[in-house]
Design a protein around this motif. Structure first.
Motif, mmCIF file in Angstrom:
data_model
loop_
_atom_site.group_PDB
_atom_site.id
_atom_site.type_symbol
_atom_site.label_atom_id
_atom_site.label_comp_id
_atom_site.label_asym_id
_atom_site.label_seq_id
_atom_site.Cartn_x
_atom_site.Cartn_y
_atom_site.Cartn_z
ATOM 1 N N ARG A 255 0.854 -0.846 -0.201
ATOM 2 C CA ARG A 255 -0.114 -0.042 0.347
ATOM 3 C C ARG A 255 0.888 1.706 0.279
ATOM 4 O O ARG A 255 2.158 1.326 0.377
ATOM 5 C CB ARG A 255 -0.709 -0.291 1.692
ATOM 6 N N GLY A 256 0.586 2.258 -0.452
ATOM 7 C CA GLY A 256 1.679 3.774 -1.238
ATOM 8 C C GLY A 256 1.213 4.344 -1.769
ATOM 9 O O GLY A 256 -0.388 3.897 -2.523
ATOM 10 N N ARG A 257 1.733 5.180 -1.989
ATOM 11 C CA ARG A 257 1.261 6.572 -2.636
ATOM 12 C C ARG A 257 2.159 7.198 -3.903
ATOM 13 O O ARG A 257 3.815 7.158 -3.578
ATOM 14 C CB ARG A 257 1.502 8.010 -2.132
ATOM 15 N N ARG B 229 5.890 5.538 -2.875
ATOM 16 C CA ARG B 229 6.286 5.113 -1.590
ATOM 17 C C ARG B 229 5.256 4.389 -0.753
ATOM 18 O O ARG B 229 4.301 5.010 -0.779
ATOM 19 C CB ARG B 229 6.031 6.580 -0.928
ATOM 20 N N THR B 230 5.430 3.102 -0.518
ATOM 21 C CA THR B 230 5.038 2.497 0.280
ATOM 22 C C THR B 230 4.656 2.532 1.953
ATOM 23 O O THR B 230 6.154 3.139 2.367
ATOM 24 C CB THR B 230 6.133 0.931 0.078
ATOM 25 N N SER B 231 3.125 2.794 2.200
ATOM 26 C CA SER B 231 2.960 2.366 3.828
ATOM 27 C C SER B 231 3.181 1.413 4.350
ATOM 28 O O SER B 231 3.354 1.375 5.244
ATOM 29 C CB SER B 231 1.926 3.792 3.518
ATOM 30 N N ALA B 232 2.554 0.763 3.729
ATOM 31 C CA ALA B 232 2.844 -0.725 3.970
ATOM 32 C C ALA B 232 3.022 -2.001 3.450
ATOM 33 O O ALA B 232 2.412 -1.865 2.955
ATOM 34 C CB ALA B 232 0.914 -0.956 4.998
ATOM 35 N N THR C 241 11.301 1.126 0.321
ATOM 36 C CA THR C 241 10.452 1.391 0.773
ATOM 37 C C THR C 241 9.767 2.578 -0.477
ATOM 38 O O THR C 241 8.520 3.202 -0.167
ATOM 39 C CB THR C 241 11.137 2.987 1.734
ATOM 40 N N GLU D 92 -2.854 6.861 -3.869
ATOM 41 C CA GLU D 92 -2.892 6.243 -3.051
ATOM 42 C C GLU D 92 -3.450 5.008 -3.451
ATOM 43 O O GLU D 92 -4.423 5.247 -4.230
ATOM 44 C CB GLU D 92 -4.088 6.501 -1.320
#
Length: 174
Positions: A43-45, A67-70, A78, A107
């Protein structure tokens, strides 16, 4: 020389054969199938994109920086570089049926396979990219025609669903 109805039929056949296809044909896959076939699910943006032509100049691909958030499954950096077929370079553009549409600042949840040491491709093309809007995750399947829509019993087709359910289904795969 052709007359009347025959001429109309031939003209119609020629014109219809020149029309572009309305979308790609696909077999529906489940979220679980996508997860099993992927090296990572993130999951990311989307932060940036860069389109370029292949060395032979015949094809275009776009690399998106995400940019990975999870990391929901597997391992991912990352910053993930995701390569998608198609894009626009100058006045030269190329559209690829079933390729996922990715937008800057979007996202997303992406199902990814390695495409080199620092790059990934989206597993299942458009079925492997979910846009996250609030508590909902949805793939854009509008350009696909499904030739089979059933998936394994107990699994859920890649379709709009609550983000929490998508994440739970991905994490349940071992």
């Amino acid at each position: 020389m052709m007359r009347g109805p025959m001429r109309v039929l031939v003209l119609a056949a020629v014109l219809l054969s020149a029309m572009p296809a309305l979308g790609a044909q696909a077999v529906a896959v489940s979220v679980e199938e996508l997860a099993r076939a992927s090296d990572a699910v993130v999951r990311g943006r989307v932060t940036t994109s860069r389109a370029q032509r292949t060395d032979d100049g015949l094809r275009v691909f776009t690399t998106y920086e995400v940019r990975t958030s999870a990391v929901l499954r597997g391992q991912a950096p990352t910053i993930a570089h995701v390569v998608v077929p198609g894009g626009v370079v100058g006045r030269f553009g190329q559209r690829v049926d079933a390729a996922p549409a990715i937008a800057p600042d979007e996202e997303v949840v992406l199902f990814l396979r390695h495409a080199g040491p620092d790059a990934f491709r989206v597993t299942g093309l458009a079925q492997g990219k979910f846009s996250v809007v609030g508590p909902v995750a949805r793939p854009d399947l509008s350009e696909l025609t499904f030739i089979r829509t059933s998936v394994r019993h107990g699994e859920r087709r890649a379709e709009e669903m609550p983000l929490a359910e998508l994440e739970r289904r991905v994490r349940s795969i071992r």
